[in-house]
Design a protein around this motif. Structure first.
Motif, PDB file in Angstrom:
ATOM      1  N   CYS A  75       0.939  -1.346  -0.160  1.00  0.00           N
ATOM      2  CA  CYS A  75      -0.185  -0.077  -0.246  1.00  0.00           C
ATOM      3  C   CYS A  75       1.027   1.268   0.121  1.00  0.00           C
ATOM      4  N   CYS A  96      -0.112   3.311   3.779  1.00  0.00           N
ATOM      5  CA  CYS A  96       0.125   2.896   4.907  1.00  0.00           C
ATOM      6  C   CYS A  96       1.354   1.613   5.001  1.00  0.00           C
ATOM      7  N   CYS A 131      -5.873  -1.046  -0.788  1.00  0.00           N
ATOM      8  CA  CYS A 131      -5.528  -1.558   0.448  1.00  0.00           C
ATOM      9  C   CYS A 131      -6.928  -1.864   1.300  1.00  0.00           C
ATOM     10  N   CYS A 140      -6.910   1.099   4.190  1.00  0.00           N
ATOM     11  CA  CYS A 140      -7.081   2.471   4.024  1.00  0.00           C
ATOM     12  C   CYS A 140      -7.254   2.830   2.796  1.00  0.00           C
ATOM     13  N   GLY A 169      -5.597   2.888   0.032  1.00  0.00           N
ATOM     14  CA  GLY A 169      -4.528   3.284  -0.891  1.00  0.00           C
ATOM     15  C   GLY A 169      -4.239   2.369  -1.760  1.00  0.00           C
TER      16      GLY A 169
HETATM   17 ZN    ZN Z   1      -3.183   0.950   3.303  1.00  0.00          ZN
END
Ligand code: ZN
Ligand code: PLP
Length: 443
Positions: free
Chosen positions: A9, A12, A24, A27, A29
Motif C-alpha cells: 500500500c 500505509c 488496500c 485505508c 490506498g
Molecule cells: Zn493502506
C-alpha cells in the motif's frame, strides 16, 4: 522468474500477496508491486537484458510477472530519435523524442496491456476488461485476441472514429457509454465487484498494468548507452505513466545498471532524473495543482481535443505531482490550438505524426523551454505516446492539400508559386523531387 515480493500500500505500507488486488483493505490506498532488489542486484545485468527479445520483455526481470510466454504483440523497443531540428526551433540543445507511435496498436498502451494480460493469464483470468479513453481499448482488444481471451471494453461514446473502429475489429465486446471517461471508469469499478472473474486492466490488475510504463525509462537509458537523461517530459492522464517512468529510472540506479547523474548520489531524493508533466488546458487538474502549490488534485470536467488524456479525476494525479516536485520538474498545460501546432511542429521538423497527446507533450515541451524550466544544457527526452492516424478529426478541415488542380503543368506552377522558397535551402530537394517525378513520367 518474478522478483516481486508483495503488493504494498502506497499510503500505509501494509503488504499483500501479488494477486488481483488494487486497493488496500485498511485505508483504500493504491497497491504497488515491490521487488526483492537485493536478490536482483548482480543478476539483472545489462548483458542479460541485451540478450533478451527486441521488445519490452527484455526487461522481464524488472516486471511483476513470471514472464514465460508473455501475451505479446511486440510492444516496445521503439525508436529514440535525436531531434535536432525540433531542438533548434524551440531553443533546446540535446533533445530526443521517444517515438511510441510505433507500437503494435499505435500507442504506449501496448506496453502496459502486454504486462497486465500476461499477469491476468497467469492468475487464470479468461476475460480482459477495461474502461478506456481509446488507446487502452485498442490495445486490450488486440492483446486479448492474441491471448485467446474474451474482451469487454467500455468507452465514452464520443471517441474518435479510428479508435472505435480499431477496437471493434478485434471482435470483442465494445460498449459505448453515454458519459465521459470518469463516468465510464465509475461504472467499471462497479462492474469489477459484480464480475470478480474478469481481469479489469485498470482496476483489479492495475498494479501490474502500471508497471509496464517503467519500460519507457528502461529503454531510454539503454538507448542512450546506459546513461540517464537529465530531464524528461511525459503527458499525464491518470498520472500512472509519469509516476512509473520515475520508478523505472530509480530502479536502474538502485540496481547499478546506470550511474546517477553528475552531482547526484544514488540516495539523492531529488532525482535521479527531472520529470516534467504535460496536460491539455481543457483537462489540467494536475497542472493546476502544481501551479497553485496545492497538496491535492481537484477533479475537473474535461473538454479538450486530447481525448486520450481526458481524465478529470486522475487516480495517480497526486503521485505524479509528488514525482514532479521531488525531481524539480514542472507541469505545464496547453490550449487545443497549441496542441495542433505541437503536432504540426513535430511532424514538419522530425517526420513523426503524433496524436493529440503527442501534441500536448511537444507544445508543453516548447512552453517549458521558453520559460527556462527545461534548459538548453540538459539532455532532454520527450515521450510521444500515440499515433496521429487515430486522431485525424482533431484537425477538422484545417489540414489538407495545398491546392486541388487539373493534371496540367501550368496548374502545378501556379499552385506552388509563393509556397516554396525560390533560392537557398529548399531549392535543392524540391527541384530534385520535381525532376524525379518528371523523369518517372517520361520513362
Ligand atoms: Zn493502506
Ligand atoms: C493513456 C495515455 C497516456 C497517459 O497515461 P496515464 O498513465 O493514464 O497517465 C498518454 N498518452 C497516450 C497516447 C495515452 O493513450
Amino acid at each position: 522468474m518474478s522478483y516481486v515480493l508483495t503488493l504494498t500500500c502506497r499510503e500505509c505500507g501494509r503488504t499483500y500477496p501479488p494477486e488481483a488486488e488494487h486497493a488496500c483493505a485498511f485505508c483504500f490506498g493504491p497497491l504497488e508491486a515491490t521487488y526483492d532488489y537485493d536478490a536482483m542486484t548482480g543478476r539483472v545485468t545489462r548483458e542479460a537484458i541485451a540478450a533478451g527479445p527486441l521488445d519490452i520483455w527484455r526487461y522481464a526481470d524488472l516486471l511483476p510477472v513470471e514472464g514465460h510466454g508473455p501475451v505479446s504483440l511486440g510492444a516496445g523497443c521503439t525508436p529514440l530519435v535525436r531531434a535536432d531540428r525540433l531542438a533548434v526551433e524551440i531553443g533546446l540543445g540535446e533533445l530526443w523524442v521517444k517515438d511510441d507511435t510505433r507500437n503494435p496498436t499505435g500507442s504506449f498502451k501496448d506496453r502496459v496491456v502486454s504486462v497486465a494480460l500476461t499477469k491476468a493469464r497467469e492468475l487464470g483470468f479468461k476475460v480482459a476488461a477495461c474502461a478506456s479513453t481509446g488507446n487502452l481499448a485498442n490495445s486490450v482488444a488486440a492483446h486479448a485476441a492474441r491471448a485467446g481471451m474474451q474482451s469487454v471494453v467500455l468507452i465514452p461514446s464520443d471517441l474518435e472514429q479510428a479508435k472505435v473502429l480499431t477496437t471493434a475489429v478485434f471482435g470483442g465486446k465494445l460498449l459505448a457509454v453515454d458519459g465521459n471517461y470518469d463516468d465510464v471508469n465509475r461504472l467499471c469499478a462497479e462492474l469489477a465487484s459484480e464480475y470478480p472473474d474478469w481481469a479489469f486492466v485498470n482496476v483489479n490488475v492495475r498494479p501490474y498494468y502500471a508497471e509496464g510504463s517503467k519500460t519507457l525509462a528502461f529503454e531510454v537509458a539503454e538507448q542512450l548507452g546506459w546513461e540517464l537523461p537529465d530531464h524528461v517530459v511525459a503527458p499525464i492522464a491518470s498520472g500512472a505513466q509519469l509516476t512509473k517512468i520515475d520508478k523505472g529510472f530509480r530502479e536502474l540506479v538502485r540496481l547499478g545498471l546506470v550511474s546517477p547523474l553528475a552531482g547526484h548520489d544514488a540516495e539523492d531524493p531529488a532525482g535521479p532524473v527531472r520529470v516534467s508533466g504535460a496536460q491539455a488546458d481543457g483537462c489540467s487538474p494536475v497542472a493546476a495543482a502544481f501551479a497553485s502549490g496545492a497538496d491535492h488534485v481537484r477533479p475537473v470536467k474535461p473538454s479538450t481535443i486530447a481525448k486520450s488524456l481526458a481524465i478529470g479525476n486522475p487516480a495517480d494525479g497526486w503521485y505524479a505531482l509528488e514525482v514532479v516536485r521531488r525531481t524539480g520538474g514542472a507541469i505545464g498545460s496547453v490550449s487545443d490550438a497549441e496542441i495542433l501546432e505541437g503536432i504540426r511542429l513535430l511532424a514538419r521538423t522530425e517526420g513523426i505524426f503524433a496524436e493529440t497527446a503527442g501534441g500536448v507533450t511537444i507544445a508543453t515541451l516548447a512552453k517549458l523551454a521558453r520559460e527556462g524550466v527545461i534548459r538548453d544544457d540538459e539532455r532532454v527526452v520527450a515521450y510521444v505516446t500515440g499515433n496521429g492516424l487515430k486522431t485525424v478529426e482533431a484537425f477538422g478541415d484545417t489540414a489538407g492539400p495545398t491546392a486541388t488542380i487539373r493534371p496540367r503543368l501550368e496548374d502545378v506552377t501556379a499552385a506552388l508559386d509563393g509556397h516554396l522558397t525560390t533560392a537557398g535551402t529548399t531549392t535543392g530537394p524540391v527541384a530534385g523531387a520535381v525532376a524525379g517525378t518528371t523523369t518517372e513520367q517520361a520513362s
